[in-house]
Scaffold this motif. Structure first.
Motif, PDB file in Angstrom:
ATOM      1  N   GLY A   1      23.033   1.477 -17.318  1.00 58.03           N
ATOM      2  CA  GLY A   1      21.757   0.781 -17.105  1.00 58.03           C
ATOM      3  C   GLY A   1      21.637  -0.459 -17.960  1.00 58.03           C
ATOM      4  O   GLY A   1      21.185  -1.519 -17.492  1.00 58.03           O
ATOM      5  N   ARG A   2      22.049  -0.346 -19.257  1.00 60.29           N
ATOM      6  CA  ARG A   2      22.002  -1.534 -20.114  1.00 60.29           C
ATOM      7  C   ARG A   2      22.947  -2.627 -19.616  1.00 60.29           C
ATOM      8  O   ARG A   2      22.625  -3.827 -19.665  1.00 60.29           O
ATOM      9  CB  ARG A   2      22.360  -1.140 -21.552  1.00 60.29           C
ATOM     10  N   LEU A   3      24.147  -2.203 -19.164  1.00 59.12           N
ATOM     11  CA  LEU A   3      25.104  -3.187 -18.648  1.00 59.12           C
ATOM     12  C   LEU A   3      24.549  -3.910 -17.424  1.00 59.12           C
ATOM     13  O   LEU A   3      24.639  -5.139 -17.316  1.00 59.12           O
ATOM     14  CB  LEU A   3      26.419  -2.479 -18.294  1.00 59.12           C
ATOM     15  N   LEU A   4      23.948  -3.147 -16.504  1.00 59.62           N
ATOM     16  CA  LEU A   4      23.366  -3.770 -15.318  1.00 59.62           C
ATOM     17  C   LEU A   4      22.223  -4.698 -15.690  1.00 59.62           C
ATOM     18  O   LEU A   4      22.057  -5.779 -15.107  1.00 59.62           O
ATOM     19  CB  LEU A   4      22.882  -2.684 -14.343  1.00 59.62           C
ATOM     20  N   GLY A   5      21.403  -4.273 -16.692  1.00 56.08           N
ATOM     21  CA  GLY A   5      20.319  -5.148 -17.146  1.00 56.08           C
ATOM     22  C   GLY A   5      20.847  -6.436 -17.742  1.00 56.08           C
ATOM     23  O   GLY A   5      20.321  -7.530 -17.487  1.00 56.08           O
TER      24      GLY A   5
ATOM     25  N   LEU B   1      22.235  -8.635 -14.943  1.00 56.17           N
ATOM     26  CA  LEU B   1      21.129  -9.254 -14.209  1.00 56.17           C
ATOM     27  C   LEU B   1      20.477 -10.362 -15.019  1.00 56.17           C
ATOM     28  O   LEU B   1      20.120 -11.417 -14.484  1.00 56.17           O
ATOM     29  CB  LEU B   1      20.101  -8.176 -13.851  1.00 56.17           C
ATOM     30  N   ARG B   2      20.369 -10.132 -16.317  1.00 56.34           N
ATOM     31  CA  ARG B   2      19.733 -11.161 -17.154  1.00 56.34           C
ATOM     32  C   ARG B   2      20.570 -12.432 -17.217  1.00 56.34           C
ATOM     33  O   ARG B   2      20.042 -13.540 -17.056  1.00 56.34           O
ATOM     34  CB  ARG B   2      19.532 -10.591 -18.556  1.00 56.34           C
ATOM     35  N   TRP B   3      21.910 -12.267 -17.447  1.00 55.28           N
ATOM     36  CA  TRP B   3      22.743 -13.458 -17.639  1.00 55.28           C
ATOM     37  C   TRP B   3      23.156 -14.103 -16.325  1.00 55.28           C
ATOM     38  O   TRP B   3      23.625 -15.246 -16.320  1.00 55.28           O
ATOM     39  CB  TRP B   3      23.983 -13.102 -18.436  1.00 55.28           C
ATOM     40  N   THR B   4      23.050 -13.365 -15.216  1.00 54.47           N
ATOM     41  CA  THR B   4      23.409 -13.965 -13.928  1.00 54.47           C
ATOM     42  C   THR B   4      22.217 -14.492 -13.149  1.00 54.47           C
ATOM     43  O   THR B   4      22.394 -15.356 -12.280  1.00 54.47           O
ATOM     44  CB  THR B   4      24.143 -12.935 -13.051  1.00 54.47           C
ATOM     45  N   LEU B   5      20.998 -14.015 -13.435  1.00 55.35           N
ATOM     46  CA  LEU B   5      19.847 -14.440 -12.637  1.00 55.35           C
ATOM     47  C   LEU B   5      18.720 -14.987 -13.505  1.00 55.35           C
ATOM     48  O   LEU B   5      18.236 -16.101 -13.277  1.00 55.35           O
ATOM     49  CB  LEU B   5      19.337 -13.249 -11.802  1.00 55.35           C
ATOM     50  N   VAL B   6      18.321 -14.223 -14.526  1.00 62.58           N
ATOM     51  CA  VAL B   6      17.138 -14.609 -15.295  1.00 62.58           C
ATOM     52  C   VAL B   6      17.414 -15.850 -16.137  1.00 62.58           C
ATOM     53  O   VAL B   6      16.643 -16.814 -16.135  1.00 62.58           O
ATOM     54  CB  VAL B   6      16.679 -13.426 -16.173  1.00 62.58           C
TER      55      VAL B   6
ATOM     56  N   ARG C   1      16.764 -21.503 -17.533  1.00 58.60           N
ATOM     57  CA  ARG C   1      17.320 -22.809 -17.908  1.00 58.60           C
ATOM     58  C   ARG C   1      17.032 -23.872 -16.840  1.00 58.60           C
ATOM     59  O   ARG C   1      16.755 -25.038 -17.171  1.00 58.60           O
ATOM     60  CB  ARG C   1      18.819 -22.676 -18.129  1.00 58.60           C
ATOM     61  N   LEU C   2      17.102 -23.457 -15.555  1.00 62.12           N
ATOM     62  CA  LEU C   2      16.765 -24.397 -14.480  1.00 62.12           C
ATOM     63  C   LEU C   2      15.316 -24.854 -14.603  1.00 62.12           C
ATOM     64  O   LEU C   2      14.996 -26.038 -14.438  1.00 62.12           O
ATOM     65  CB  LEU C   2      17.017 -23.733 -13.125  1.00 62.12           C
TER      66      LEU C   2
END
Length: 304
Positions: A203-207, A210-215, A220-221
């Protein structure tokens, strides 16, 4: 890794364990670990979904249905049952069936006493009693003989068989089964906790993914591109447009006032408001007051 409050280290085994324990432990743990990890992952997902559904939908729906059922079904049925069944049956039992039953019961008791009890008592006293006592004496003798025969032909061989053959085999079987059950339970516990650790790590890995690939890219955008573009649009386009609109509105209002003044004329100045004088105390030189009388000053002369 953060501690969840429970001891995740496997419990140490007591020294002096037998060869059966050592032989069974490792294969059982491997098999249980392979079987339990997917089950634990599915269990965590289903538990979270079930809690959410129960908290948001099932619990309020159940309460509403229970109240609606009590109001629409239970109370009308209870009132109908009491009115149409309980009260009439109670009256029928008290007024009709109970008196009739007591009369019939008394008649049946009298008939049974005359037709069964008295003949049965006579038959037992003079026929069955003597026959039963003789049969009892005979049965005691036969029982002693049969008991001795059964003891030496069945009980003694069975006891020897249990003591020297079946007892040791049963104890060995119980020991093996106990070790197997204990090791299986311990393996299940350890594997369940290990599966929980793996589930939380996943779960932490998926979080993090998700954070570094989407959030983070979106943040930054927003900070690097959208915010400067918005500020540039606001400062370079929106503010000049608003200022121009305000200037245009002010010009239109000024032009409209000038046209009205040229066509109609300047508006009249407002008249000053009149002072309100009480009617009962009018002011003036001919007014009679405490110090004046019909225009003459009646104040006393000043003393020298």
């Amino acid at each position: 890794m953060e501690s969840d409050g429970d001891d995740r280290r496997p419990a140490r085994y007591a020294p002096g364990e037998g060869w059966v324990t050592v032989l069974v432990r490792v294969p059982v743990r491997i098999v249980v670990l392979v079987l339990v990890v997917p089950v634990r992952l599915v269990w965590d997902v289903l538990t979270a979904a079930g809690r959410a559904v129960h908290r948001t939908a099932l619990r309020p729906l159940g309460r509403g249905l229970a109240r609606l059922g009590r109001a629409l079904i239970v109370r009308p049925l209870a009132w109908t049952w009491r009115t149409l069944v309980v009260i009439p049956l109670t009256w029928l039992w008290r007024r009709v069936l109970a008196p009739v039953g007591r009369g019939i019961g008394a008649a049946v008791v009298w008939l049974l006493r005359g037709l069964l009890v008295v003949p049965a008592r006579w038959l037992y006293r003079y026929v069955l009693g003597p026959l039963g006592r003789g049969a009892a004496r005979l049965a005691r003798g036969l029982g002693a003989v049969l008991g001795t025969l059964v003891r030496w032909t069945v009980i003694v061989p069975a006891g020897a068989l249990w003591r020297y053959v079946l007892g040791p085999a049963a104890r060995l079987t119980v020991a093996v089964v106990t070790v197997l059950v204990r090791e299986t339970g311990a393996a299940l516990g350890h594997c369940w906790r290990a599966a929980g650790i793996l589930s939380r790590a996943l779960g932490r890995l998926l979080g993090a993914v998700l954070r570094w690939t989407l959030v983070e890219p979106l943040r930054r955008l927003y900070r690097g591109v959208l915010t400067p573009v918005g500020h540039a649009i606001r400062d370079g386009l929106w503010r000049p447009v608003r200022q121009a609109l305000r200037t245009a509105r002010a010009t239109v209002r000024q032009t409209r006032r000038e046209i009205r003044r040229a066509l109609v004329g300047a508006p009249r100045a407002p008249r000053p408001a009149r002072a309100v004088v009480p009617r009962r105390e009018p002011a003036g030189s001919g007014t009679r007051t405490l110090g004046k009388k019909s225009g003459r000053d009646v104040s006393p002369p000043a003393r020298g």
